[in-house]
Design an enzyme around this catalytic site. Structure first.
Site, short mmCIF file in Angstrom:
data_model
loop_
_atom_site.label_atom_id
_atom_site.label_comp_id
_atom_site.label_asym_id
_atom_site.label_seq_id
_atom_site.Cartn_x
_atom_site.Cartn_y
_atom_site.Cartn_z
N GLU A 54 0.80 -1.22 0.00
CA GLU A 54 0.00 0.00 0.00
C GLU A 54 0.84 1.28 0.00
OE1 GLU A 54 -4.13 -0.05 1.49
OE2 GLU A 54 -3.15 0.72 3.29
N LYS A 56 0.35 4.76 1.62
CA LYS A 56 -0.50 5.42 2.61
C LYS A 56 0.33 6.42 3.40
CE LYS A 56 -2.26 2.68 5.92
NZ LYS A 56 -3.26 1.87 6.65
N LYS A 116 -8.03 2.50 -3.13
CA LYS A 116 -8.47 2.29 -1.74
C LYS A 116 -9.24 3.54 -1.34
CE LYS A 116 -7.77 -0.21 2.20
NZ LYS A 116 -6.53 -0.10 2.97
N GLU A 165 -14.70 -5.78 1.36
CA GLU A 165 -14.10 -5.89 2.69
C GLU A 165 -15.17 -6.08 3.77
OE1 GLU A 165 -11.01 -2.98 3.94
OE2 GLU A 165 -12.42 -2.44 5.51
N ASN A 186 -10.99 -7.64 7.16
CA ASN A 186 -10.20 -6.63 7.86
C ASN A 186 -10.10 -7.03 9.33
OD1 ASN A 186 -9.09 -4.31 9.02
ND2 ASN A 186 -10.12 -2.96 7.57
N GLU A 216 -6.52 -8.40 5.67
CA GLU A 216 -6.08 -6.99 5.73
C GLU A 216 -5.90 -6.55 7.18
OE1 GLU A 216 -9.13 -4.62 3.89
OE2 GLU A 216 -9.60 -6.17 2.45
N SER A 217 -4.92 -5.70 7.40
CA SER A 217 -4.60 -5.12 8.73
C SER A 217 -3.91 -6.13 9.63
CB SER A 217 -5.83 -4.58 9.46
OG SER A 217 -6.42 -3.54 8.75
#
Length: 261
Positions: A54, A56, A116, A165, A186, A216-217
């Site tokens: 990503e 970010k 995103k 998601e 997530n 994710e995360s």
């Protein structure tokens, strides 16, 4: 009002403003609107690592992550590292991103690009296509089943992959439909910001095998990926881990080398 409600409310105002400035037709006439997209889902199915890296700059939970890097270098670095795809945050207010970041990333690499974003309107899908995205993110927590169906089918008509998601079983059950390519779990609780890989483990058996499973995360080390692969996960979205270093591409490269050993 949790952070997601706040972001969504702001997003509606932002999208309404942009719609008044740039009509659909103008987006549809963009040079990139006609390009053939690259499927992230296919890349993930055929990869050993499954890394989606990503770009970010900051986030509501972590404040500033990295403001000093330019998107072009990050995109090239990720491509050289051999990631499966690149996620580009385009929300300005909360994440410091911009649609132009997507445009620059598209000019800098041949990776599938995920826009995103907090998508609440078909207009944002036209933007994604016009600015060079290959994949869009839909967040079940902010959408009704009908919206998920409408947006995902519209995305497919634009030849965009769809990553949906979810955070829990309820969101998952309302979301499963043929117009999705990937289901992302997530691991971050949006109310507390706590992260637990147990969320991915628990939901894995409820995701039909037609969809590519993405976690994710909280994916910050090789062990996390090795733990989740037996649960059928083929995609791993890594945001802060690479971006908090001076050279995200190099970090991703070292990470993937270790993972594939």
């Amino acid at each position: 009002m949790n952070i997601l409600d706040k972001i969504t409310a702001d997003k509606r105002n932002e999208v309404n403003l942009r719609k008044s400035l740039i009509p659909n037709k103008q987006l549809e006439q963009s040079v990139l609107f006609e390009r053939t997209t690259i499927s992230l889902a296919n890349n993930l199915r055929n990869s050993k690592s499954g890394i989606i890296a990503e770009h970010k700059r900051r986030s509501p939970s972590k404040a500033v992550i990295n403001q000093s890097l330019n998107v072009q270098d990050v995109a090239k670095g990720y491509e050289n590292a051999g990631v499966c795809g690149m996620s580009v945050l385009t929300d300005g207010k909360y994440f410091g991103g911009a649609l132009d970041d997507l445009l620059i990333a598209r000019a800098s690499c041949n990776l599938p690009l995920l826009r995103k974003e907090f998508i609440i309107d078909e207009y944002q899908l036209l933007e994604a296509k016009a600015y060079g995205a290959d994949v869009i993110l839909l967040i079940a927590a902010i959408l009704t089943r009908n919206e998920i169906k409408r947006f995902s089918e519209f995305a497919k008509s634009l030849d965009l992959d769809v990553l949906l998601e979810v955070h829990n079983e309820e969101e998952l059950q309302k979301s499963i439909m043929p117009s999705l390519d990937m289901l992302g779990v997530n691991n971050r609780n949006l109310k507390t910001f706590d992260v637990s890989l147990e969320t991915s483990k628990t939901l894995s058996s409820l995701i039909p095998s037609d969809f590519v499973k993405v976690s994710e995360s909280g994916i910050s080390n090789i062990e996390a990926i090795k733990t989740l692969q037996p649960y059928g996960y083929q995609g791993f979205l890594i945001g802060e881990n690479f971006m908090k270093t001076d050279n995200p591409g190099e970090s991703a490269s070292q990470f993937i080398k270790k993972l594939e050993q």
